[in-house]
Design a protein around this motif. Sequence first.
Motif, PDB file in Angstrom:
ATOM      1  N   TYR A 233       0.835  -1.200   0.000  1.00  0.00           N
ATOM      2  CA  TYR A 233       0.000   0.000   0.000  1.00  0.00           C
ATOM      3  C   TYR A 233       0.873   1.253   0.000  1.00  0.00           C
ATOM      4  N   TRP A 234       1.860   1.266   0.887  1.00  0.00           N
ATOM      5  CA  TRP A 234       2.718   2.448   1.029  1.00  0.00           C
ATOM      6  C   TRP A 234       3.671   2.596  -0.149  1.00  0.00           C
ATOM      7  N   ALA A 235       4.150   1.484  -0.704  1.00  0.00           N
ATOM      8  CA  ALA A 235       5.034   1.554  -1.870  1.00  0.00           C
ATOM      9  C   ALA A 235       4.294   2.165  -3.057  1.00  0.00           C
ATOM     10  N   ILE A 236       3.040   1.788  -3.240  1.00  0.00           N
ATOM     11  CA  ILE A 236       2.233   2.357  -4.324  1.00  0.00           C
ATOM     12  C   ILE A 236       1.939   3.824  -4.040  1.00  0.00           C
ATOM     13  N   LYS A 237       1.570   4.132  -2.810  1.00  0.00           N
ATOM     14  CA  LYS A 237       1.244   5.509  -2.437  1.00  0.00           C
ATOM     15  C   LYS A 237       2.417   6.456  -2.696  1.00  0.00           C
ATOM     16  N   HIS A 238       3.632   5.974  -2.438  1.00  0.00           N
ATOM     17  CA  HIS A 238       4.821   6.812  -2.622  1.00  0.00           C
ATOM     18  C   HIS A 238       5.447   6.659  -4.015  1.00  0.00           C
ATOM     19  N   HIS A 239       4.761   5.953  -4.912  1.00  0.00           N
ATOM     20  CA  HIS A 239       5.224   5.746  -6.295  1.00  0.00           C
ATOM     21  C   HIS A 239       6.630   5.154  -6.335  1.00  0.00           C
ATOM     22  N   ASN A 240       6.887   4.189  -5.467  1.00  0.00           N
ATOM     23  CA  ASN A 240       8.203   3.572  -5.382  1.00  0.00           C
ATOM     24  C   ASN A 240       8.173   2.218  -6.081  1.00  0.00           C
ATOM     25  N   ILE A 241       8.444   2.224  -7.377  1.00  0.00           N
ATOM     26  CA  ILE A 241       8.352   0.998  -8.179  1.00  0.00           C
ATOM     27  C   ILE A 241       9.381  -0.040  -7.739  1.00  0.00           C
ATOM     28  N   HIS A 242      10.527   0.394  -7.241  1.00  0.00           N
ATOM     29  CA  HIS A 242      11.539  -0.541  -6.730  1.00  0.00           C
ATOM     30  C   HIS A 242      10.941  -1.391  -5.605  1.00  0.00           C
ATOM     31  N   ASN A 243      10.325  -0.730  -4.629  1.00  0.00           N
ATOM     32  CA  ASN A 243       9.729  -1.461  -3.513  1.00  0.00           C
ATOM     33  C   ASN A 243       8.536  -2.294  -3.956  1.00  0.00           C
ATOM     34  N   VAL A 244       7.743  -1.771  -4.901  1.00  0.00           N
ATOM     35  CA  VAL A 244       6.601  -2.536  -5.426  1.00  0.00           C
ATOM     36  C   VAL A 244       7.107  -3.839  -6.042  1.00  0.00           C
ATOM     37  N   LYS A 245       8.148  -3.762  -6.859  1.00  0.00           N
ATOM     38  CA  LYS A 245       8.696  -4.961  -7.507  1.00  0.00           C
ATOM     39  C   LYS A 245       9.193  -5.970  -6.480  1.00  0.00           C
ATOM     40  N   LEU A 246       9.975  -5.512  -5.513  1.00  0.00           N
ATOM     41  CA  LEU A 246      10.509  -6.429  -4.501  1.00  0.00           C
ATOM     42  C   LEU A 246       9.393  -7.092  -3.699  1.00  0.00           C
ATOM     43  N   LEU A 247       8.440  -6.299  -3.270  1.00  0.00           N
ATOM     44  CA  LEU A 247       7.358  -6.846  -2.460  1.00  0.00           C
ATOM     45  C   LEU A 247       6.523  -7.860  -3.245  1.00  0.00           C
ATOM     46  N   THR A 248       6.225  -7.567  -4.505  1.00  0.00           N
ATOM     47  CA  THR A 248       5.433  -8.517  -5.300  1.00  0.00           C
ATOM     48  C   THR A 248       6.244  -9.775  -5.613  1.00  0.00           C
ATOM     49  N   GLU A 249       7.536  -9.619  -5.850  1.00  0.00           N
ATOM     50  CA  GLU A 249       8.391 -10.791  -6.086  1.00  0.00           C
ATOM     51  C   GLU A 249       8.416 -11.711  -4.871  1.00  0.00           C
ATOM     52  N   HIS A 250       8.298 -11.144  -3.686  1.00  0.00           N
ATOM     53  CA  HIS A 250       8.319 -11.932  -2.455  1.00  0.00           C
ATOM     54  C   HIS A 250       6.930 -12.378  -2.025  1.00  0.00           C
ATOM     55  N   GLY A 251       5.927 -12.149  -2.867  1.00  0.00           N
ATOM     56  CA  GLY A 251       4.606 -12.700  -2.644  1.00  0.00           C
ATOM     57  C   GLY A 251       3.725 -11.955  -1.668  1.00  0.00           C
ATOM     58  N   ILE A 252       3.888 -10.660  -1.576  1.00  0.00           N
ATOM     59  CA  ILE A 252       3.016  -9.895  -0.686  1.00  0.00           C
ATOM     60  C   ILE A 252       1.573  -9.966  -1.170  1.00  0.00           C
ATOM     61  N   SER A 253       0.660  -9.868  -0.254  1.00  0.00           N
ATOM     62  CA  SER A 253      -0.763  -9.887  -0.604  1.00  0.00           C
ATOM     63  C   SER A 253      -1.100  -8.665  -1.451  1.00  0.00           C
ATOM     64  N   LEU A 254      -1.857  -8.888  -2.524  1.00  0.00           N
ATOM     65  CA  LEU A 254      -2.289  -7.784  -3.371  1.00  0.00           C
ATOM     66  C   LEU A 254      -3.505  -7.068  -2.792  1.00  0.00           C
ATOM     67  N   LYS A 255      -4.023  -7.593  -1.715  1.00  0.00           N
ATOM     68  CA  LYS A 255      -5.074  -6.886  -0.971  1.00  0.00           C
ATOM     69  C   LYS A 255      -4.317  -5.931  -0.041  1.00  0.00           C
ATOM     70  N   VAL A 256      -4.164  -4.691  -0.480  1.00  0.00           N
ATOM     71  CA  VAL A 256      -3.278  -3.750   0.207  1.00  0.00           C
ATOM     72  C   VAL A 256      -3.917  -3.087   1.419  1.00  0.00           C
ATOM     73  N   ALA A 257      -5.211  -3.063   1.477  1.00  0.00           N
ATOM     74  CA  ALA A 257      -5.956  -2.469   2.588  1.00  0.00           C
ATOM     75  C   ALA A 257      -7.300  -3.181   2.653  1.00  0.00           C
ATOM     76  N   PRO A 258      -8.027  -3.022   3.756  1.00  0.00           N
ATOM     77  CA  PRO A 258      -9.344  -3.661   3.796  1.00  0.00           C
ATOM     78  C   PRO A 258     -10.186  -3.243   2.592  1.00  0.00           C
ATOM     79  N   ASP A 259     -10.677  -4.209   1.863  1.00  0.00           N
ATOM     80  CA  ASP A 259     -11.541  -3.973   0.699  1.00  0.00           C
ATOM     81  C   ASP A 259     -10.859  -3.192  -0.426  1.00  0.00           C
ATOM     82  N   GLN A 260      -9.530  -3.270  -0.538  1.00  0.00           N
ATOM     83  CA  GLN A 260      -8.855  -2.574  -1.635  1.00  0.00           C
ATOM     84  C   GLN A 260      -7.740  -3.433  -2.218  1.00  0.00           C
ATOM     85  N   HIS A 261      -7.832  -3.667  -3.519  1.00  0.00           N
ATOM     86  CA  HIS A 261      -6.822  -4.428  -4.253  1.00  0.00           C
ATOM     87  C   HIS A 261      -5.743  -3.469  -4.755  1.00  0.00           C
TER      88      HIS A 261
END
Length: 185
Positions: free
Chosen positions: A45-73
């Motif tokens: 959620y925070w990586a997307i909010k701060h437009h940090n594609i580096h962190n987005v890539k790492l987190l998704t590669e490590h299998g973070i949940s795509l449900k970033v907040a309650p009721d939000q994909h």
Amino acid sequence: MTMPNSRYLPYRIIETVKEKSLLEHRMLIGVQINHRDTQGRNALYWAIKHHNIHNVKLLTEHGISLKVAPDQHAIFHAIEEDHYETIVLLIQSGLSPNITDMKGRTALMHAIEKEQFKTVCFLVRHGADLFMMDENYDMAEDYVNRCACKMIKDYMKHVYLLNQEAEGESISSPCDICKDPACQI
């Protein structure tokens, strides 16, 4: 025994991303990265909010949940934050462009509503279904009609004309974008 203050603890992952710092691959190994803050938001959620594609890539590669907040994909959050790179990453990673939110709205509908031309084009080119309906029985075309962005209106008109042509229907006038009834997107 107290736990050492390690920067590799799950809550530190969220804090690191919130502080706009770059994550490292080694920080995520063996750590529960799906830890959430008090509002139920994860590090993605925070990586997307701060437009940090580096962190987005790492987190998704490590299998973070795509449900970033309650009721939000993640894809809807990326559209909300106008983070095009994340949208591209998610779709190219295999996420369906036809994913819906709790009200049946697709990513394309959200992008049209937010008037994000590049995102609309990307989603259409990657198979977004133009004829899916939300809970109010609105389709993408209904969202386009309510949209104020002329580029989106023209592009979607072009797409609909090409779809009609592909179905074998005759087109009485060329589209407004290229003036050529035989053009390809």
